[in-house]
Design an enzyme around this catalytic site. Structure first.
Site, short mmCIF file in Angstrom:
data_model
loop_
_atom_site.label_atom_id
_atom_site.label_comp_id
_atom_site.label_asym_id
_atom_site.label_seq_id
_atom_site.Cartn_x
_atom_site.Cartn_y
_atom_site.Cartn_z
N GLY A 59 11.99 -27.28 18.39
CA GLY A 59 11.65 -26.66 19.66
C GLY A 59 11.10 -27.58 20.74
N GLU A 115 4.37 -30.05 20.91
CA GLU A 115 4.83 -28.77 20.37
C GLU A 115 5.39 -27.90 21.51
OE1 GLU A 115 6.06 -27.11 18.18
OE2 GLU A 115 4.59 -26.21 16.82
N ASP A 116 6.29 -27.01 21.16
CA ASP A 116 6.87 -26.11 22.17
C ASP A 116 5.92 -24.97 22.52
OD1 ASP A 116 7.18 -24.93 19.65
OD2 ASP A 116 9.29 -24.40 19.94
N ASP A 119 1.30 -20.18 18.65
CA ASP A 119 1.25 -18.74 18.45
C ASP A 119 0.03 -18.44 17.58
OD1 ASP A 119 2.70 -16.18 18.67
OD2 ASP A 119 3.04 -16.40 16.53
N LYS A 147 0.10 -19.13 23.54
CA LYS A 147 -0.11 -17.68 23.50
C LYS A 147 -1.44 -17.43 22.80
CE LYS A 147 4.54 -15.91 22.46
NZ LYS A 147 5.31 -15.32 21.33
N PHE A 168 8.02 -12.50 23.31
CA PHE A 168 8.85 -13.51 22.67
C PHE A 168 9.68 -14.23 23.73
CE2 PHE A 168 11.92 -15.55 19.98
CZ PHE A 168 11.10 -16.02 18.97
N VAL A 169 9.48 -15.54 23.85
CA VAL A 169 10.15 -16.30 24.90
C VAL A 169 11.14 -17.31 24.31
CG1 VAL A 169 8.32 -16.04 26.61
CG2 VAL A 169 8.20 -17.94 24.98
N ASP A 175 13.86 -21.24 20.67
CA ASP A 175 15.03 -20.47 20.20
C ASP A 175 14.66 -19.08 19.71
OD1 ASP A 175 13.67 -21.32 17.78
OD2 ASP A 175 15.47 -20.68 16.70
N ARG A 181 18.25 -22.36 23.09
CA ARG A 181 17.46 -23.58 23.29
C ARG A 181 17.86 -24.33 24.55
NH1 ARG A 181 14.49 -24.60 18.60
NH2 ARG A 181 15.51 -24.15 16.62
P1 IMP Z 1 2.27 -20.89 14.88
O1 IMP Z 1 2.08 -21.68 13.63
O2 IMP Z 1 2.16 -19.40 14.61
O3 IMP Z 1 1.39 -21.32 16.01
O4 IMP Z 1 3.79 -21.04 15.24
C1 IMP Z 1 4.27 -21.83 16.25
C2 IMP Z 1 5.78 -21.86 16.14
O5 IMP Z 1 6.31 -20.54 16.12
C3 IMP Z 1 6.42 -22.52 17.34
O6 IMP Z 1 6.58 -23.91 17.14
C4 IMP Z 1 7.74 -21.81 17.45
O7 IMP Z 1 8.69 -22.44 16.61
C5 IMP Z 1 7.48 -20.43 16.92
N1 IMP Z 1 7.25 -19.44 18.00
C6 IMP Z 1 6.11 -18.76 18.25
N2 IMP Z 1 6.24 -17.94 19.31
C7 IMP Z 1 7.50 -18.11 19.76
C8 IMP Z 1 8.24 -17.55 20.86
O8 IMP Z 1 7.78 -16.71 21.67
N3 IMP Z 1 9.51 -18.00 21.00
C9 IMP Z 1 10.08 -18.91 20.18
N4 IMP Z 1 9.43 -19.47 19.13
C10 IMP Z 1 8.14 -19.07 18.92
MG MG Z 2 8.29 -24.97 16.70
#
Ligand code: IMP
Ligand code: MG
Length: 196
Positions: A59, A115-116, A119, A147, A168-169, A175, A181
């Site tokens: 991402g 990082e993209d 979450d 987020k 969800f973006v 993706d 992407r």
């Molecule tokens: P975390 O470990 O829950 O913080 O997950 C982060 C990862 O979840 C990101 O690197 C993305 O790959 C994925 N992710 C979380 N939210 C989104 C979204 O809204 N769109 C796309 N990918 C997301």
């Molecule tokens: Mg990711």
């Protein structure tokens, strides 16, 4: 040319038809990424260590490519691949390393994880600890999107592009099911594409 809400997509993009609305247009992303680059540049300018941008696949690649072009001090790049999402739009909660960083000089490296989106915060809090244990000289994080309302673990990135609502973006590297992407903006997917 596809039209997305009131925003025109600069290139004819089949995938843009699945987007409900543009959340962050390309020009705004580019402007903000330049600000982040110059902030990073001045924060690391005095360091004796190597600056290593560590992109989290897949991402982060579009963001990382833009970010590195505008940092006017020497940088090296590396990548890791981790998975915390089992597919779909919910995190599985477990972080699994699928591709690890291999450097002999990690102790002389200032690692900036790229990082993209953050979450739950699980991926980055795990990776920061992991890289510290591996002996990195320093570990910081930069994320294009955050987020904060979705956190399940306490985690605050060092640099954030944009704070986004709990939707969800996709686009600009992000993706859904490996699609979208290549879109040059951040958009909200029409719910019919992920609510099955
Ligand atoms: P975390 O470990 O829950 O913080 O997950 C982060 C990862 O979840 C990101 O690197 C993305 O790959 C994925 N992710 C979380 N939210 C989104 C979204 O809204 N769109 C796309 N990918 C997301
Ligand atoms: Mg990711």
């Amino acid at each position: 040319m596809s039209s997305v809400g009131s925003e025109k997509c600069a290139i004819p993009h089949e995938a843009a038809l699945d987007i409900e609305r543009v959340l962050i247009p390309e020009e705004e992303i580019l402007r903000r990424v330049r600000e982040l680059s110059s902030q990073i540049e001045s924060d690391y300018a005095e360091s004796k260590n190597k600056l290593v941008l560590l992109g989290i696949l897949k991402g982060s690649v579009v963001f990382m490519a833009e970010l590195m072009k505008h940092i006017r001090i020497p940088v090296e790049i590396d990548f890791m691949k981790v998975s915390s999402y089992g597919g779909g739009t919910t995190s599985s909660g477990n972080v699994e390393i699928k591709l690890d960083i291999r450097r002999r000089d990690i102790e002389e490296s200032d690692i900036l994880i790229v990082e993209d989106i953050i979450d739950s915060g699980r991926t980055l809090s795990y990776l920061v600890e992991y890289l510290k244990l591996r002996g990195a000289a320093s570990v910081r994080t930069v994320t294009l999107l955050d987020k904060p309302s979705r956190r399940t673990v306490d985690f605050v990135p060092d640099y954030t592009g944009f704070t986004v609502p709990d939707e969800f973006v996709v686009g600009y590297g992000l993706d859904f099911d490996e699609k979208y992407r290549a879109l040059p903006f951040i958009g909200v997917l029409k719910p019919e594409f992920y609510e099955k």
